[in-house]
Scaffold this motif. Structure first.
Motif, PDB file in Angstrom:
ATOM      1  N   VAL A 123       0.854  -1.175   0.000  1.00  0.00           N
ATOM      2  CA  VAL A 123       0.000   0.000   0.000  1.00  0.00           C
ATOM      3  C   VAL A 123       0.899   1.237   0.000  1.00  0.00           C
ATOM      4  CG1 VAL A 123      -1.758   1.289   1.279  1.00  0.00           C
ATOM      5  CG2 VAL A 123      -1.817  -1.225   1.235  1.00  0.00           C
ATOM      6  N   VAL A 124       0.646   2.160  -0.921  1.00  0.00           N
ATOM      7  CA  VAL A 124       1.490   3.341  -1.074  1.00  0.00           C
ATOM      8  C   VAL A 124       0.638   4.595  -0.942  1.00  0.00           C
ATOM      9  CG1 VAL A 124       3.095   4.592  -2.560  1.00  0.00           C
ATOM     10  CG2 VAL A 124       3.049   2.089  -2.609  1.00  0.00           C
ATOM     11  N   CYS A 125       1.137   5.558  -0.205  1.00  0.00           N
ATOM     12  CA  CYS A 125       0.510   6.876  -0.101  1.00  0.00           C
ATOM     13  C   CYS A 125       1.532   7.937  -0.509  1.00  0.00           C
ATOM     14  CB  CYS A 125       0.015   7.154   1.320  1.00  0.00           C
ATOM     15  SG  CYS A 125      -1.453   6.200   1.788  1.00  0.00           S
ATOM     16  N   ALA A 126       1.172   8.743  -1.486  1.00  0.00           N
ATOM     17  CA  ALA A 126       2.036   9.847  -1.910  1.00  0.00           C
ATOM     18  C   ALA A 126       1.723  11.081  -1.078  1.00  0.00           C
ATOM     19  CB  ALA A 126       1.841  10.147  -3.385  1.00  0.00           C
ATOM     20  N   VAL A 127       2.757  11.816  -0.705  1.00  0.00           N
ATOM     21  CA  VAL A 127       2.604  13.067   0.038  1.00  0.00           C
ATOM     22  C   VAL A 127       3.234  14.174  -0.797  1.00  0.00           C
ATOM     23  CG1 VAL A 127       3.181  14.332   2.132  1.00  0.00           C
ATOM     24  CG2 VAL A 127       2.605  11.899   2.268  1.00  0.00           C
ATOM     25  N   VAL A 128       2.423  15.189  -1.134  1.00  0.00           N
ATOM     26  CA  VAL A 128       2.867  16.256  -2.017  1.00  0.00           C
ATOM     27  C   VAL A 128       2.695  17.605  -1.319  1.00  0.00           C
ATOM     28  CG1 VAL A 128       2.652  17.302  -4.303  1.00  0.00           C
ATOM     29  CG2 VAL A 128       2.025  14.884  -3.961  1.00  0.00           C
ATOM     30  N   PRO A 129       3.761  18.220  -0.835  1.00  0.00           N
ATOM     31  CA  PRO A 129       3.646  19.585  -0.303  1.00  0.00           C
ATOM     32  C   PRO A 129       3.510  20.569  -1.454  1.00  0.00           C
ATOM     33  CG  PRO A 129       5.921  18.864  -0.226  1.00  0.00           C
ATOM     34  CD  PRO A 129       5.128  17.688  -0.728  1.00  0.00           C
ATOM     35  N   ALA A 130       2.531  21.451  -1.369  1.00  0.00           N
ATOM     36  CA  ALA A 130       2.292  22.371  -2.485  1.00  0.00           C
ATOM     37  C   ALA A 130       2.039  23.770  -1.948  1.00  0.00           C
ATOM     38  CB  ALA A 130       1.096  21.897  -3.315  1.00  0.00           C
ATOM     39  N   ARG A 131       2.852  24.703  -2.368  1.00  0.00           N
ATOM     40  CA  ARG A 131       2.690  26.102  -1.980  1.00  0.00           C
ATOM     41  C   ARG A 131       2.709  26.950  -3.249  1.00  0.00           C
ATOM     42  NH1 ARG A 131       3.261  29.620   2.412  1.00  0.00           N
ATOM     43  NH2 ARG A 131       4.424  31.546   2.042  1.00  0.00           N
ATOM     44  N   ASN A 132       1.545  27.440  -3.631  1.00  0.00           N
ATOM     45  CA  ASN A 132       1.393  28.243  -4.839  1.00  0.00           C
ATOM     46  C   ASN A 132       1.893  27.506  -6.083  1.00  0.00           C
ATOM     47  OD1 ASN A 132       0.293  30.397  -3.368  1.00  0.00           O
ATOM     48  ND2 ASN A 132       2.321  31.251  -2.929  1.00  0.00           N
ATOM     49  N   GLU A 133       1.305  26.335  -6.330  1.00  0.00           N
ATOM     50  CA  GLU A 133       1.703  25.510  -7.460  1.00  0.00           C
ATOM     51  C   GLU A 133       0.562  25.308  -8.457  1.00  0.00           C
ATOM     52  OE1 GLU A 133       4.629  24.791  -7.987  1.00  0.00           O
ATOM     53  OE2 GLU A 133       5.737  24.423  -6.131  1.00  0.00           O
ATOM     54  N   ALA A 134      -0.428  26.206  -8.458  1.00  0.00           N
ATOM     55  CA  ALA A 134      -1.595  26.033  -9.320  1.00  0.00           C
ATOM     56  C   ALA A 134      -1.212  25.937 -10.796  1.00  0.00           C
ATOM     57  CB  ALA A 134      -2.569  27.192  -9.108  1.00  0.00           C
ATOM     58  N   GLN A 135      -0.173  26.634 -11.206  1.00  0.00           N
ATOM     59  CA  GLN A 135       0.211  26.657 -12.614  1.00  0.00           C
ATOM     60  C   GLN A 135       0.716  25.307 -13.100  1.00  0.00           C
ATOM     61  OE1 GLN A 135       3.104  29.676 -13.532  1.00  0.00           O
ATOM     62  NE2 GLN A 135       3.086  29.255 -15.732  1.00  0.00           N
ATOM     63  N   LEU A 136       1.392  24.561 -12.220  1.00  0.00           N
ATOM     64  CA  LEU A 136       1.997  23.299 -12.642  1.00  0.00           C
ATOM     65  C   LEU A 136       1.119  22.083 -12.381  1.00  0.00           C
ATOM     66  CD1 LEU A 136       5.694  23.844 -11.447  1.00  0.00           C
ATOM     67  CD2 LEU A 136       4.775  24.101 -13.754  1.00  0.00           C
ATOM     68  N   LEU A 137       0.199  22.164 -11.437  1.00  0.00           N
ATOM     69  CA  LEU A 137      -0.581  20.997 -11.036  1.00  0.00           C
ATOM     70  C   LEU A 137      -1.366  20.331 -12.161  1.00  0.00           C
ATOM     71  CD1 LEU A 137      -1.937  21.969  -7.491  1.00  0.00           C
ATOM     72  CD2 LEU A 137      -0.119  20.354  -8.063  1.00  0.00           C
ATOM     73  N   PRO A 138      -1.920  21.057 -13.127  1.00  0.00           N
ATOM     74  CA  PRO A 138      -2.630  20.360 -14.204  1.00  0.00           C
ATOM     75  C   PRO A 138      -1.770  19.334 -14.931  1.00  0.00           C
ATOM     76  CG  PRO A 138      -3.212  22.680 -14.225  1.00  0.00           C
ATOM     77  CD  PRO A 138      -2.101  22.528 -13.209  1.00  0.00           C
TER      78      PRO A 138
END
Length: 415
Positions: free
Chosen positions: A47-62
């Motif tokens: 079982v794998v869980c990814a953890v993604v810290p994101a601070r003002n990353e709206a431009q790249l997330l798509p």
């Protein structure tokens, strides 16, 4: 004067011969995740869980979050995105991406809490993500950045590598963006210098204490993370990826030496090596989308942590300011001086040293598909990186060190 110059050149040449022959073959690019072959018939799918810290990353997330949600991993996989108090609707964009790829149930968005004293922003976000993901009792945490576009098979290969080789931590240095002139000039060198600091073959040798990881793509076993005391043990680290790898590997070596070795959760074969085994390599398919299209952006990226890498030590800084010119600048200077003075012994010895460093740098240049002529520019590149390191120390002494996304982190010793 001729004798002094020739002596410096012979010293530089000796150093290069030592680096090429005895420094873990750091200049090779053969430690690559995609070139290795793994079987896919695992007895158990962790079982794998990814953890993604994101601070003002709206431009790249798509692009980046989409690639993460569309991993072809056949086991249980969930993504925990920690919105680190963004001001650009990062959370809304993330939710939209999940619905666009029909994976809304797989994405869990966490609103980040205010940053407590003694934590870096990224690690505090990771800590919150791990705490939420722990409810799923994962066997592995996949720590990745919000600017990484993952190859569809990246996670599957990481898990297969970890399971079949009984590794506690597997990490790849993703392919950094290398499109503009400044990226082509300086980004491959960043990878080259990193490999020189942490030769990958030494990192991957369980009997060698050298440890490192690349924060953009780290798969770590939950048991290994618990064994070291969790993310909080490195909560102040600015170079958090290498600090995490060092914690995992050092605990493993200590356990082995004291006879307390225990296997990981999913061994493919009985293990005769210590826990805390780690692996670090390059990735030719998974890549970072973070642009560094000017000298200023690359300068800031390096200056943010260069002095941290030297443990805030003035002596190590002095050694760097002396050592870098000796290793990288003396050979081309001797070529010029030898030609001007008609001293062909100096000129030819300098040319030999320059050719050795060019040959060492060429595999990295080829990996990044840059013009071979960039390999000859390593002396100029090293000079720029030396200035960046000096600037990093100056920023630290002025209280501006470690600045990232609106936050400035002081020397951990002063926290």
């Amino acid at each position: 004067m001729d004798i002094i110059v020739l002596g410096l050149m012979l010293l530089s040449l000796t150093i290069w011969l030592g680096l090429l022959c005895f420094w873990g073959q750091f200049w090779q690019t053969d430690q690559q995740l995609e070139v290795e072959t793994y079987t896919t018939s695992l007895q158990s799918l962790p079982v794998v869980c990814a953890v993604v810290p994101a601070r003002n990353e709206a431009q790249l997330l798509p692009t980046t979050l989409r690639s993460l949600l569309l991993q072809d991993y056949p086991g249980s996989f969930n993504v925990f995105l920690v919105d680190d108090r963004s001001t650009d609707q990062t959370a809304n964009f993330a939710e939209g991406v999940a619905h666009a790829v029909a994976k809304p149930q797989q994405l869990h968005i966490i609103s980040g809490e205010s940053l407590p004293n003694g934590w870096s922003g990224k690690l505090w976000a990771v800590e919150q993500g791990i705490k939420s993901a722990s409810k799923f009792a994962p066997d592995y945490f996949f720590l990745t950045d919000a600017d990484i576009e993952h190859d569809p098979g990246n996670l599957r290969r990481l898990v297969a590598k970890a399971v079949q080789e009984d590794l506690d931590l597997v990490s790849v240095m993703v392919r950094l963006r290398c499109e503009s002139f400044w990226e082509k000039l300086l980004i491959p060198a960043f990878v080259f210098f990193f490999q020189k600091l942490y030769p990958f073959r030494w990192v991957n040798n369980p009997n060698n204490p050298t440890a490192a990881a690349a924060g953009g793509s780290i798969l770590i076993a939950r048991e290994a993370l618990e064994r070291i005391g969790g993310i909080q043990v490195i909560r102040q680290a600015l170079i958090d990826d290498c600090a995490l790898a060092q914690s995992v590997k050092s605990i493993g070596i200590k356990d082995w030496e004291s006879g307390r070795h225990t296997n990981s959760s999913f061994p493919s074969t009985p293990s005769s090596s210590p826990t805390g085994r780690i692996w670090l390599g390059l990735s030719s398919l998974t890549r970072s989308l973070r642009p560094y299209d000017s000298l200023a952006t690359i300068w800031d990226m390096v200056a943010r942590t260069a002095y941290t890498q030297l443990n805030y030590s003035p002596l190590l800084l002095l050694g760097t300011l002396v050592g870098m010119p000796l290793i990288y600048l003396v050979p081309p200077v001797c070529v010029i001086l030898g030609a001007v003075w008609s001293n062909w012994a100096i000129a030819l010895t300098g040319l030999l040293g320059w050719l050795l460093m060019t040959l060492a740098y060429y595999p990295t240049i080829r990996f990044y598909k840059c013009s071979p002529w960039f390999a000859f520019s390593l002396p100029a590149i090293a000079f720029l990186y030396t200035l960046m390191t000096l600037d990093s120390a100056l920023r630290h002494w002025q209280g501006r060190g470690g600045a990232w996304k609106g936050r400035v982190y002081p020397n951990p010793d002063n926290l």
